[in-house]
Design a protein around this motif. Structure first.
Motif, mmCIF file in Angstrom:
data_model
loop_
_atom_site.group_PDB
_atom_site.id
_atom_site.type_symbol
_atom_site.label_atom_id
_atom_site.label_comp_id
_atom_site.label_asym_id
_atom_site.label_seq_id
_atom_site.Cartn_x
_atom_site.Cartn_y
_atom_site.Cartn_z
ATOM 1 N N ALA A 245 0.811 -11.700 -2.964
ATOM 2 C CA ALA A 245 0.448 -10.263 -3.102
ATOM 3 C C ALA A 245 -0.492 -9.845 -4.270
ATOM 4 N N ALA A 246 -0.076 -10.635 -5.523
ATOM 5 C CA ALA A 246 -0.873 -10.291 -6.601
ATOM 6 C C ALA A 246 -2.468 -10.872 -6.356
ATOM 7 N N VAL A 247 -2.514 -12.244 -5.671
ATOM 8 C CA VAL A 247 -3.711 -12.735 -5.313
ATOM 9 C C VAL A 247 -4.437 -11.948 -4.486
ATOM 10 N N GLY A 248 -3.751 -11.233 -3.540
ATOM 11 C CA GLY A 248 -4.359 -10.257 -2.666
ATOM 12 C C GLY A 248 -4.819 -8.838 -3.203
ATOM 13 N N VAL A 280 5.928 12.368 -14.938
ATOM 14 C CA VAL A 280 6.565 11.310 -14.813
ATOM 15 C C VAL A 280 5.572 9.999 -14.916
ATOM 16 N N CYS A 281 5.865 8.976 -15.779
ATOM 17 C CA CYS A 281 5.272 7.730 -15.876
ATOM 18 C C CYS A 281 5.852 6.588 -15.192
ATOM 19 N N ILE A 282 5.236 6.098 -14.126
ATOM 20 C CA ILE A 282 6.020 4.749 -13.498
ATOM 21 C C ILE A 282 5.273 3.739 -14.216
ATOM 22 N N GLY A 283 5.968 2.921 -15.236
ATOM 23 C CA GLY A 283 5.529 1.622 -15.866
ATOM 24 C C GLY A 283 5.306 2.230 -17.452
ATOM 25 N N ALA A 284 5.901 1.058 -18.274
ATOM 26 C CA ALA A 284 5.824 1.611 -19.673
ATOM 27 C C ALA A 284 4.289 0.909 -20.157
ATOM 28 N N PHE A 285 3.236 1.880 -20.046
ATOM 29 C CA PHE A 285 2.061 1.465 -20.555
ATOM 30 C C PHE A 285 2.014 1.275 -21.851
ATOM 31 N N PRO A 286 1.164 0.566 -22.600
ATOM 32 C CA PRO A 286 1.032 0.412 -23.767
ATOM 33 C C PRO A 286 0.459 1.668 -24.440
ATOM 34 N N SER A 327 0.510 -2.042 -10.776
ATOM 35 C CA SER A 327 1.460 -3.128 -10.382
ATOM 36 C C SER A 327 2.134 -2.951 -9.072
ATOM 37 N N THR A 328 2.663 -1.551 -8.631
ATOM 38 C CA THR A 328 3.324 -1.044 -7.629
ATOM 39 C C THR A 328 2.570 -1.440 -6.236
ATOM 40 N N LEU A 329 1.307 -1.476 -6.299
ATOM 41 C CA LEU A 329 0.731 -1.882 -5.152
ATOM 42 C C LEU A 329 1.245 -3.396 -4.622
ATOM 43 N N ALA A 330 1.306 -4.439 -5.690
ATOM 44 C CA ALA A 330 1.704 -5.792 -5.307
ATOM 45 C C ALA A 330 3.148 -5.912 -5.208
ATOM 46 N N ARG A 345 0.392 16.001 -8.359
ATOM 47 C CA ARG A 345 -0.861 15.559 -8.865
ATOM 48 C C ARG A 345 -0.387 14.149 -9.004
ATOM 49 N N VAL A 346 -1.128 13.134 -8.714
ATOM 50 C CA VAL A 346 -0.755 11.555 -8.726
ATOM 51 C C VAL A 346 -2.283 10.938 -9.298
ATOM 52 N N ALA A 347 -1.773 10.151 -10.173
ATOM 53 C CA ALA A 347 -3.160 8.997 -10.771
ATOM 54 C C ALA A 347 -2.442 7.768 -10.567
ATOM 55 N N LEU A 348 -3.198 6.814 -10.176
ATOM 56 C CA LEU A 348 -2.998 5.356 -10.107
ATOM 57 C C LEU A 348 -3.811 4.581 -11.339
ATOM 58 N N ALA A 349 -3.046 3.889 -12.067
ATOM 59 C CA ALA A 349 -3.808 3.532 -13.292
ATOM 60 C C ALA A 349 -3.534 2.023 -13.804
ATOM 61 N N GLY A 350 -4.268 1.565 -14.427
ATOM 62 C CA GLY A 350 -4.075 0.072 -14.888
ATOM 63 C C GLY A 350 -5.254 -0.894 -14.328
#
Length: 404
Positions: A245-248, A280-286, A327-330, A345-350
């Protein structure tokens, strides 16, 4: 592993009032899906300007061919009314039945009306499509809702007459196929990985994806993947195997995150820094503690002061804004998270965020991703196991905003 299939959709019926016209709504939605590469079959009503002879001249437009079928007959000179033409309806039904043999992604019939409730019109075609499990979309007047529910056995979704309701019905799981349909085939150059990141080089760009926790990398020769075309590799985003899935995902980004994109700069964590409500933040971003000191952070391996993944069920609904890691996509959790955050409101980030407006239809407002400008430098960076902070020397953080 075999790619997962999308969940079945209940038949969708847009409820409208006595004077409301939903033909444009359904036609625009079906047309948008067609433009993205989905296979759409069905018939949309179009009212004609027939002058003084008839005030209700109508035709059905075949979504597959674009051809029109006249379905009304004038009642004679001086008449201001018309009647449905049985021959026109028969031709429309025949065309629709032929199109259903191709198992389209969507079957759209402009309305369930008086003819259908009595078993005529396009009733047989609607029932056949439902029996085959094809996604069916139609409209029904409020006064006929009872008859519609009896017709479909109560197995349906009743929808508001607005575009957002149609996309909610279509469902977030279909965003994977949507993304894949936009990727043309082409040769794959290098595939490089570090302990945590993967890079795929396509004909026009390099794409990144973070390797999900638990991804099994043993016995995965990257050379074998590189021998496959870009579209084939991108299709792995639908796999339940975390590494594939990550390769995809990286392959998708090797198409969408092109250096020639006209996008602005920016960090996804800054998108809602001034938001006054619950964020709310999904993922502990640096660097999240500095950029978003009041955010509620959810992570699969929560540190002190952070919440576990299960907390999304009660923190996302009703939040003012959410920043979700790409990363939630993979790991395939993104559709569920978008459902939980619906209306927010939603942001997809990374760095693994696909920079394509296709995602806006599924509830994302801001796409904060990364474009690789120096492929050779990025490859060296991964060899040295650099973090996203180190990636910036060889590319740039960018943001793409919903136009509305």
């Amino acid at each position: 592993m075999v790619p997962v299939t999308m969940p079945a959709l209940k038949p969708g019926a847009v409820i409208h009032g006595p004077k409301a016209m939903t033909d444009t709504l359904l036609g625009d939605f079906a047309g948008e899906l067609q433009s993205r590469g989905f296979r759409v079959a069905g018939l949309i009503q179009r009212n004609l300007d027939a002058g003084d002879a008839c005030a209700c001249a109508m035709e059905l437009v075949d979504m597959a061919s674009g051809e029109a079928i006249r379905i009304s007959q004038e009642l004679g000179a001086g008449s201001t009314s018309c009647r449905v033409d049985p021959a026109g309806i028969a031709e429309a039904g025949s065309r629709l039945r032929s199109a259903l043999d191709g198992k389209p992604d969507l079957v759209v019939v402009n309305k369930f009306g008086a003819l259908e409730k009595d078993g005529g019109g396009l009733a047989d075609e609607l029932l056949w499509a439902m029996a085959e499990g094809l996604p069916v979309l139609t409209s029904v007047a409020g006064r006929l809702v009872g008859e519609w529910l009896e017709f479909c056995g109560g197995h349906c979704d009743l929808l508001r007459p607005d575009p957002a309701a149609l996309w909610e019905w279509w469902g977030g799981q279909r965003l994977y196929q949507d993304l894949l349909l936009g990727v043309p085939d082409g040769p794959v150059g290098r595939i490089v990985r570090s302990a945590h990141w993967l890079l795929v080089e396509g004909p026009d760009a390099c794409g990144l994806a973070r390797l999900p926790r638990g991804a099994d990398q043993a016995g995965r020769p990257l050379e074998a993947y590189a021998e496959r075309g870009l579209r084939d590799l991108a299709g792995l985003v639908q796999s339940t195997d975390l590494f594939e899935a990550a390769v995809g995902l990286a392959s998708l980004n090797a198409h969408y995150n092109r250096p020639d994109l006209d996008v602005g700069g920016g960090n996804g964590l800054d998108a809602f820094a001034a938001e006054e409500g619950r964020v709310v933040c999904i993922g502990a971003f640096p660097d999240i503690a500095r950029r978003m000191p009041h955010a509620l952070v959810i992570d699969a391996q929560p540190a002190a002061g952070e919440y576990p993944a299960a907390a999304a069920d009660f923190l996302l609904p009703g939040c003012a804004a959410a920043v979700i890691t790409a990363s939630t996509l993979a790991n395939r959790s993104l559709p569920r998270l978008l459902d939980l955050a619906r209306g927010s409101r939603v942001a997809l980030a990374g760095p693994g965020t696909p920079l394509t407006p296709r995602l806006f239809s599924y509830g994302v407002e801001i796409l904060a991703g990364f474009i690789v400008d120096d492929p050779d430098g990025m490859v060296r960076s991964l060899a040295e196991d650099a973090t996203p902070r180190g990636f910036r020397t060889f590319g740039r953080q960018v943001t793409l905003h919903h136009p509305e």
